[in-house]
Design an enzyme around this catalytic site. Structure first.
Site, PDB file in Angstrom:
ATOM      1  N   ASP A  40       0.788  -1.319   0.217  1.00  4.92           N
ATOM      2  CA  ASP A  40      -0.327  -0.159   0.314  1.00  4.92           C
ATOM      3  C   ASP A  40       1.452   0.787  -0.412  1.00  4.92           C
ATOM      4  O   ASP A  40       1.330   1.481   1.248  1.00  4.92           O
ATOM      5  CB  ASP A  40      -1.032   0.384   1.304  1.00  4.92           C
ATOM      6  CG  ASP A  40      -2.082  -1.200   1.491  1.00  4.92           C
ATOM      7  OD1 ASP A  40      -2.324  -1.458   0.954  1.00  4.92           O
ATOM      8  OD2 ASP A  40      -2.482  -1.678   2.099  1.00  4.92           O
ATOM      9  N   LEU A  41       1.120   1.622  -1.378  1.00  5.56           N
ATOM     10  CA  LEU A  41       2.306   3.334  -0.908  1.00  5.56           C
ATOM     11  C   LEU A  41       2.007   4.362  -0.707  1.00  5.56           C
ATOM     12  O   LEU A  41       0.766   5.152   0.178  1.00  5.56           O
ATOM     13  CB  LEU A  41       1.591   3.795  -2.485  1.00  5.56           C
ATOM     14  CG  LEU A  41       2.624   4.592  -2.867  1.00  5.56           C
ATOM     15  CD1 LEU A  41       4.223   4.347  -3.294  1.00  5.56           C
ATOM     16  CD2 LEU A  41       1.815   5.417  -3.905  1.00  5.56           C
ATOM     17  N   ASP A  42       2.769   4.320   0.192  1.00  4.62           N
ATOM     18  CA  ASP A  42       3.237   5.176   1.611  1.00  4.62           C
ATOM     19  C   ASP A  42       1.750   5.335   2.527  1.00  4.62           C
ATOM     20  O   ASP A  42       1.694   5.953   3.581  1.00  4.62           O
ATOM     21  CB  ASP A  42       2.818   6.775   0.691  1.00  4.62           C
ATOM     22  CG  ASP A  42       4.038   7.055  -0.279  1.00  4.62           C
ATOM     23  OD1 ASP A  42       5.183   6.947   0.022  1.00  4.62           O
ATOM     24  OD2 ASP A  42       4.065   7.813  -0.565  1.00  4.62           O
ATOM     25  N   GLU A  43       1.853   3.782   3.174  1.00  3.70           N
ATOM     26  CA  GLU A  43       0.909   3.419   4.298  1.00  3.70           C
ATOM     27  C   GLU A  43       1.236   2.200   5.097  1.00  3.70           C
ATOM     28  O   GLU A  43       0.827   2.080   5.738  1.00  3.70           O
ATOM     29  CB  GLU A  43      -0.485   3.393   3.139  1.00  3.70           C
ATOM     30  CG  GLU A  43      -1.395   4.188   2.337  1.00  3.70           C
ATOM     31  CD  GLU A  43      -2.642   4.216   2.130  1.00  3.70           C
ATOM     32  OE1 GLU A  43      -3.122   2.539   3.208  1.00  3.70           O
ATOM     33  OE2 GLU A  43      -3.134   4.634   1.042  1.00  3.70           O
TER      34      GLU A  43
END
Length: 282
Positions: free
Chosen positions: A224-227
């Site tokens: 999950d991109l940047d999460e």
């Protein structure tokens, strides 16, 4: 005999008797507990503990003493020499502020990492790697070569016995497979804004909207991109008198500081995963 210092970090489902069992096993192994921190998560009911010990015994004796406890409590257990540098591969693209902060802190002796190799999809930061005397590997990435590039990266991780991968403003999205391969062993840094601005020139977007707070978030890499689970964050106040370029300069300073702290805490075994959250012992 000389005194050895170790860090014991552990997590497991919470239940009575954990501290008693661990401290008793360490006593039997001839250890003196010099520092101890613990936390029980009310949401997940998991127990976390970080213990610093001093002993004349080798690390093998500690592992043997704690092995029955580890099995009995279904623990995730780690024992490491206190202060031992963590072998770290740093990835970067064209912006060198975060890379330089990491390398400067490492050379100054305030960041317990060892950096045998730097990987980049551009050549811009090779002079910085040369200045610090670190091998620089250029791995270009395109849509057609992404799989091969990530395979080369994993080969370097294995070749250099890497424990941690740090994305110091590496501007490529990692595949889900690579994120899984590096689960819990890769840290990224990105800007933090309220509201959030994505895409090109986020600091200029923030300036145009009159943002009053800018900052940075260091987190573990997930699909999950940047999460991913957050390790550290910092914010600073800005006002209408600041230019867009000043926003950029201030943001770079915050990003470098935040990433360096997060990497340091990870290297000192102060960070433990609790689902999508982290436990960070001070």
């Amino acid at each position: 005999m000389s005194t050895n210092e170790f860090i014991v970090s552990l997590s497991c489902p919470d239940r009575p008797g954990i501290v008693h069992a661990v401290s008793g096993a360490l006593l039997q192994a001839g250890c003196n507990i010099t520092e101890s921190q613990q936390f029980e998560s009310p949401e997940t009911h998991n127990f976390f503990m970080r213990i610093a010990v001093a002993t004349e015994q080798p690390i093998a004796s500690l592992r043997a003493a704690l092995e029955p406890i580890e099995a009995a409590f279904s623990m995730t257990l780690d024992i490491s020499a206190e202060g031992a540098p963590l072998r770290t591969l740093i990835m970067c693209s064209t912006e060198g502020h975060a890379l330089n902060d990491l390398l400067f802190a490492q050379r100054a002796g305030t960041l317990p990492i060892e950096v045998p190799v730097i990987v980049s999809n551009h050549l811009d930061l090779k002079p910085m790697a040369d200045f610090y005397g670190i091998e620089f590997v250029h791995i270009p990435v395109t849509a057609a070569t992404k799989a091969d590039a990530e395979a080369q990266l994993l080969e370097l991780v294995a070749k250099h016995d890497i424990d941690l991968v740090v994305l110091a403003r590496y501007m490529q999205i990692l595949s889900d497979d690579l994120c899984r391969a590096l689960n819990g062993k890769a840290i990224n840094i990105h800007h933090s804004f309220l509201p959030s601005f994505k895409g090109a020139k986020p600091y200029h977007q923030a300036h145009a909207r009159g943002v009053k707070l800018i900052g940075a978030t260091a987190h573990y890499v997930t699909a999950d991109l940047d999460e991913g689970p957050i390790i550290e964050q910092e914010v600073i106040r800005v006002d209408h008198a600041r230019t867009a370029n000043q926003f950029v300069a201030m943001g770079r300073n915050v990003e470098g500081r935040t990433l360096t702290r997060a990497v340091g805490w990870h290297a000192e075994r102060r960070v433990m995963l609790d689902g999508h959250r982290t436990v960070v012992f001070s």
